[in-house]
Design an enzyme around this catalytic site. Structure first.
Site, PDB file in Angstrom:
ATOM      1  N   HIS A  24     -17.532 -24.025  22.149  1.00 39.03           N
ATOM      2  CA  HIS A  24     -18.924 -23.740  21.782  1.00 39.03           C
ATOM      3  C   HIS A  24     -19.583 -24.889  21.006  1.00 39.03           C
ATOM      4  CE1 HIS A  24     -17.686 -22.426  17.773  1.00 39.03           C
ATOM      5  NE2 HIS A  24     -17.255 -21.240  18.155  1.00 39.03           N
ATOM      6  N   HIS A  78     -10.000  -9.893  14.842  1.00 42.54           N
ATOM      7  CA  HIS A  78     -11.291 -10.594  14.936  1.00 42.54           C
ATOM      8  C   HIS A  78     -11.825 -10.436  16.361  1.00 42.54           C
ATOM      9  CE1 HIS A  78     -14.378 -13.532  14.578  1.00 42.54           C
ATOM     10  NE2 HIS A  78     -13.693 -14.627  14.862  1.00 42.54           N
ATOM     11  N   GLU A  80     -14.341 -12.190  17.921  1.00 42.25           N
ATOM     12  CA  GLU A  80     -14.866 -13.328  18.688  1.00 42.25           C
ATOM     13  C   GLU A  80     -14.043 -13.459  19.974  1.00 42.25           C
ATOM     14  OE1 GLU A  80     -15.568 -17.000  16.532  1.00 42.25           O
ATOM     15  OE2 GLU A  80     -16.840 -17.733  18.165  1.00 42.25           O
ATOM     16  N   ASP A  82     -12.721 -15.575  21.913  1.00 38.63           N
ATOM     17  CA  ASP A  82     -11.494 -16.349  22.125  1.00 38.63           C
ATOM     18  C   ASP A  82     -10.259 -15.510  21.765  1.00 38.63           C
ATOM     19  OD1 ASP A  82     -12.709 -16.633  19.585  1.00 38.63           O
ATOM     20  OD2 ASP A  82     -11.525 -18.397  19.096  1.00 38.63           O
ATOM     21  N   HIS A 145     -13.708 -15.107  10.082  1.00 35.73           N
ATOM     22  CA  HIS A 145     -14.840 -15.936  10.357  1.00 35.73           C
ATOM     23  C   HIS A 145     -16.129 -15.158  10.650  1.00 35.73           C
ATOM     24  CE1 HIS A 145     -16.522 -18.436  13.965  1.00 35.73           C
ATOM     25  NE2 HIS A 145     -17.118 -18.838  12.887  1.00 35.73           N
ATOM     26  N   ASP A 164      -8.523 -16.612  12.273  1.00 35.41           N
ATOM     27  CA  ASP A 164      -9.120 -17.951  12.277  1.00 35.41           C
ATOM     28  C   ASP A 164      -8.750 -18.793  11.045  1.00 35.41           C
ATOM     29  OD1 ASP A 164     -10.416 -18.060  14.703  1.00 35.41           O
ATOM     30  OD2 ASP A 164     -12.318 -17.307  13.935  1.00 35.41           O
ATOM     31  N   TYR A 192     -11.224 -28.538  11.751  1.00 32.94           N
ATOM     32  CA  TYR A 192     -11.469 -27.099  11.982  1.00 32.94           C
ATOM     33  C   TYR A 192     -12.198 -26.492  10.777  1.00 32.94           C
ATOM     34  CZ  TYR A 192     -10.210 -22.251  13.122  1.00 32.94           C
ATOM     35  OH  TYR A 192     -10.238 -20.923  13.423  1.00 32.94           O
ATOM     36  N   HIS A 225      -5.182 -20.046  15.916  1.00 29.60           N
ATOM     37  CA  HIS A 225      -5.313 -21.301  16.674  1.00 29.60           C
ATOM     38  C   HIS A 225      -4.307 -22.316  16.135  1.00 29.60           C
ATOM     39  CE1 HIS A 225      -9.088 -20.156  18.601  1.00 29.60           C
ATOM     40  NE2 HIS A 225      -9.591 -19.846  17.428  1.00 29.60           N
TER      41      HIS A 225
END
Ligand code: FEO
Length: 396
Positions: A24, A78, A80, A82, A145, A164, A192, A225
């Site tokens: 993104h 989370h 989001e 991903d 996040h 995250d 990050y 991640h």
């Protein structure tokens, strides 16, 4: 897949996205991973899923450990995409599994994936799920996040799964901190933080202090991640404290600029030389050669940001508008901002940039250097002196 075991009964079942280069808008030059974890005891819990194009790979990784109809719980730390966009696939293959998230997470899941997620059960900080000998406990972590974010902690194994937080966009064949190059690892960790978590720095400090006050022993941190911190989990916690509180800031200036016919470039070089002549570390970053991702990372440990633009149609160059918009959202604290530029007749770039930066609440030192057409030797001397003056303020 080679089994990736954090501790007995706790396995990584995520995927490596080797070739993603644009996350993104964040340039992920070393790819990334989407980490999911299977916690197996008398009952089995899946913590998080992966990005949808990798759903089949996630399913295969789970099947190497158990059949999907044996999963009792799916924890959504989370929403989001991903981390959650494979959830509808897993929920279909494991319809018996109860799904859990925070209250905000439930709202977001329904909005993302439809009414079938009305069945999601809500977790609050301190709630626990017993799997047998293993216990999962949860800590809401809003804005780390998204508003829905939550940490999962495996009590008996002392494993924190904070999604995250503490992650890095880093694809690698090694899954653990002791299996990758340390310099690369910390470079990706700070990139990050700079690009994803800077706006939430104060919340991160509070959350770390909250976890410390809870006296939760932590052997392993498994983010969503990049690599898993098992050799030295405090390394990344301490690094976050330093980044979030500005402890890493040093006598450094970042000169960010763009140029049309080379005048602003010449100014940037003269300002950079002035800064360096005073012993201040300086980085010159031309925006058409350097992505915003790397620029904001360089700014993490800088005291001053010196921004230059030519005037185009009475305003700043478009790349400067994009940069300021991006960093205005991230709002790094504790920097002093200076502006300079060149113009042909009316000017407007410096004025426009200063106005924009002030609206973001940045500490702006006004009346930066501005010159007409091509800089003369005398004007370049003024730019050099401007760099020296900034350096003196940095050192003071
Ligand atoms: Fe990795 Fe906020 O998602």
């Amino acid at each position: 897949m080679t089994k990736v075991t954090l501790k007995d009964g706790v396995n990584w079942v995520g995927v490596v996205d080797w070739n993603i280069r644009d996350f993104h808008g964040y340039i992920t030059s070393r790819g990334t991973t989407y980490n999911a974890y299977l916690v197996s005891d008398e009952k089995i819990a899946l913590v998080d899923t992966v990005k949808l194009p990798f759903a089949n790979e996630l399913v295969e990784h789970i099947k190497e450990l158990t059949s999907l109809d044996k999963i009792n719980y799916i924890i959504v730390n989370h929403v989001e995409m991903d981390h959650s966009s494979s959830l509808p696939v897993i929920a279909k293959l494991a319809p018996q599994a109860k799904i859990y998230s925070t209250a905000r997470g439930k709202e977001e899941l329904i909005k993302h994936y439809g009414a079938e997620f009305e069945r999601v059960e809500i977790l609050k900080s301190g709630d626990t799920i017993k799997l047998g000998k293993k216990t999962l406990t949860f800590l809401e972590a809003p804005m780390l996040h998204w508003p829905d974010s939550m940490f999962t902690y495996i009590v008996e194994d002392k494993i924190l799964l904070p999604n995250d937080a503490f992650g890095q966009h880093l694809a690698s064949s090694g899954r653990f901190d002791d299996e990758v190059d340390q310099h690369v690892l910390m470079e990706e960790a700070v990139t990050y933080y700079a690009n994803i978590l800077t706006p939430f720095s104060q919340l991160i400090v509070k959350k770390i202090q909250e976890v410390v006050a809870m006296k939760l022993p932590i052997d392993i941190i498994g983010p969503s991640h990049g690599i898993i911190w098992r050799k030295d989990p405090m390394k990344i916690v301490n690094a976050y404290m330093d980044w979030c509180t500005g402890k890493v800031v040093k006598n450094k200036a970042v000169v960010v600029f763009d140029t049309m016919w080379g005048s602003t470039d010449k100014m940037a070089r003269a300002i950079g030389e002035g800064l360096a002549s005073e012993g201040v570390e300086v980085k010159l970053l031309k925006l058409r050669c350097t992505d915003n991702t790397d620029v904001v990372t360089e700014i993490v440990d800088a005291k001053a940001v010196v921004v230059g633009s030519p005037t185009l149609n009475n305003g700043m160059f478009p790349s400067l508008g994009a940069f300021l918009t991006y960093i205005g959202g991230l709002k790094p604290k504790g920097k002093t901002w200076y502006f300079f530029g060149s113009f042909g007749w009316g000017g407007g770039a410096v004025r426009g940039m200063e106005k924009m930066a002030k609206e973001f609440g940045f500490e702006v030192v006004e009346q930066g250097v501005e010159l007409k057409w091509v800089p003369t030797a005398e004007e370049l001397k003024k730019c050099f002196e401007f760099g020296q003056q900034i350096a003196q303020k940095i050192k003071a």
